[in-house]
Write a protein that holds these residues in place. Sequence first.
Motif, PDB file in Angstrom:
ATOM      1  N   ASP A 146       0.930  -1.209   0.028  1.00  0.00           N
ATOM      2  CA  ASP A 146      -0.089   0.176  -0.237  1.00  0.00           C
ATOM      3  C   ASP A 146       0.659   1.100   0.083  1.00  0.00           C
ATOM      4  O   ASP A 146      -0.014   2.727   0.128  1.00  0.00           O
ATOM      5  CB  ASP A 146      -0.935  -0.191   1.073  1.00  0.00           C
ATOM      6  CG  ASP A 146      -0.027  -0.178   2.606  1.00  0.00           C
ATOM      7  OD1 ASP A 146       0.652  -0.164   2.722  1.00  0.00           O
ATOM      8  OD2 ASP A 146      -0.862  -0.576   3.494  1.00  0.00           O
ATOM      9  N   THR A 147       2.386   1.027  -0.407  1.00  0.00           N
ATOM     10  CA  THR A 147       2.929   2.542  -0.162  1.00  0.00           C
ATOM     11  C   THR A 147       3.338   2.871   1.443  1.00  0.00           C
ATOM     12  O   THR A 147       4.208   3.672   1.222  1.00  0.00           O
ATOM     13  CB  THR A 147       2.635   3.177  -0.905  1.00  0.00           C
ATOM     14  OG1 THR A 147       1.615   4.096  -0.553  1.00  0.00           O
ATOM     15  CG2 THR A 147       2.151   3.166  -2.284  1.00  0.00           C
ATOM     16  N   LEU A 148       2.563   2.345   2.095  1.00  0.00           N
ATOM     17  CA  LEU A 148       3.488   2.537   3.688  1.00  0.00           C
ATOM     18  C   LEU A 148       4.583   2.061   4.085  1.00  0.00           C
ATOM     19  O   LEU A 148       4.935   0.881   3.567  1.00  0.00           O
ATOM     20  CB  LEU A 148       1.972   2.112   4.624  1.00  0.00           C
ATOM     21  CG  LEU A 148       0.800   3.045   4.830  1.00  0.00           C
ATOM     22  CD1 LEU A 148      -0.013   2.580   5.676  1.00  0.00           C
ATOM     23  CD2 LEU A 148       1.262   5.054   4.958  1.00  0.00           C
ATOM     24  N   LYS A 149       5.383   2.710   4.718  1.00  0.00           N
ATOM     25  CA  LYS A 149       7.155   2.176   5.066  1.00  0.00           C
ATOM     26  C   LYS A 149       7.214   2.102   6.220  1.00  0.00           C
ATOM     27  O   LYS A 149       6.253   2.780   7.134  1.00  0.00           O
ATOM     28  CB  LYS A 149       7.732   3.299   4.465  1.00  0.00           C
ATOM     29  CG  LYS A 149       7.577   3.476   3.374  1.00  0.00           C
ATOM     30  CD  LYS A 149       9.283   4.374   3.063  1.00  0.00           C
ATOM     31  CE  LYS A 149       9.116   4.434   1.464  1.00  0.00           C
ATOM     32  NZ  LYS A 149      10.302   5.862   1.020  1.00  0.00           N
ATOM     33  N   SER A 150       7.371   1.086   7.170  1.00  0.00           N
ATOM     34  CA  SER A 150       7.481   0.303   8.599  1.00  0.00           C
ATOM     35  C   SER A 150       8.648   0.498   9.059  1.00  0.00           C
ATOM     36  O   SER A 150       9.831   0.814   8.133  1.00  0.00           O
ATOM     37  CB  SER A 150       6.655  -0.952   8.519  1.00  0.00           C
ATOM     38  OG  SER A 150       7.132  -2.169   7.912  1.00  0.00           O
ATOM     39  N   HIS A 151       8.784   0.204  10.447  1.00  0.00           N
ATOM     40  CA  HIS A 151      10.044   0.486  11.082  1.00  0.00           C
ATOM     41  C   HIS A 151      10.334  -0.398  11.097  1.00  0.00           C
ATOM     42  O   HIS A 151       9.669  -1.777  11.912  1.00  0.00           O
ATOM     43  CB  HIS A 151      10.075   1.034  12.217  1.00  0.00           C
ATOM     44  CG  HIS A 151       9.538   2.510  12.538  1.00  0.00           C
ATOM     45  ND1 HIS A 151      11.566   2.964  12.299  1.00  0.00           N
ATOM     46  CD2 HIS A 151       8.916   3.109  11.941  1.00  0.00           C
ATOM     47  CE1 HIS A 151      10.268   4.756  12.942  1.00  0.00           C
ATOM     48  NE2 HIS A 151       9.753   4.018  12.849  1.00  0.00           N
TER      49      HIS A 151
END
Length: 227
Positions: free
Chosen positions: A167-172
């Motif tokens: 979804d193009t979100l970036k996680s740690h």
Amino acid sequence: MAGIHGRRHRARGVRAGAGTAVAASALLLLGACSGGGEEAGAAVELERGESGMVPAVDPPGPEGFTPQTVEGITIDVPDGWDVQNQGGTLCVSPPGQAACAYGSVQLTAHAAENHPQEWPSRGGAHSKADGWADNTDRCRSLNTAASGDIGIKDAELRVSDFTEHADTLKSHHSVWDVTCANDDTFEVRMWFLPTSDVLLYVWSADSQHSAVYDQMAASMDTTEYRS
């Protein structure tokens, strides 16, 4: 780090015969002429099947994987892995292993919000050497996890970076190497979205599934969870 809210990558639709293209085009034209209201939008979500109007469906996952969803969060799960879905947590376990134990992957919505110690959000635990678990007293190696009475000697945060999801979100993204009191070792993997409060967690990684873990993480889509 807050992510970027992007469009969902999963296409929606069903297969249809040759006459369907004409019917679908007519529906799109009708929607455009009517001003694109709610009724028009609902019409576009449908396509004509052999037995009449049917709702659109999500396509299958990539070969060898099947999409699984918990509270609107979707990941691709390997076929043949055991799936448990309850209490806001999706737990996926490889063949031959106990449910939610060695080698398993846990996907949790509202992770810190529902945790007594607000782990892994409080104090930025997700990016600290001792943040690999809410309770860091017990060894999780393959040979000792079941006993529960072996302590921990040391933990090293080997990876601390970011992963972009479907979804193009970036996680740690964090990976810890943990050494037990008996010198056994195990690896813990985490992908955490602090703002969305979504946690993808490998409790004790099985090295033979390393590429599978990464593929599952890359497939994570929180679009419906956030909407």
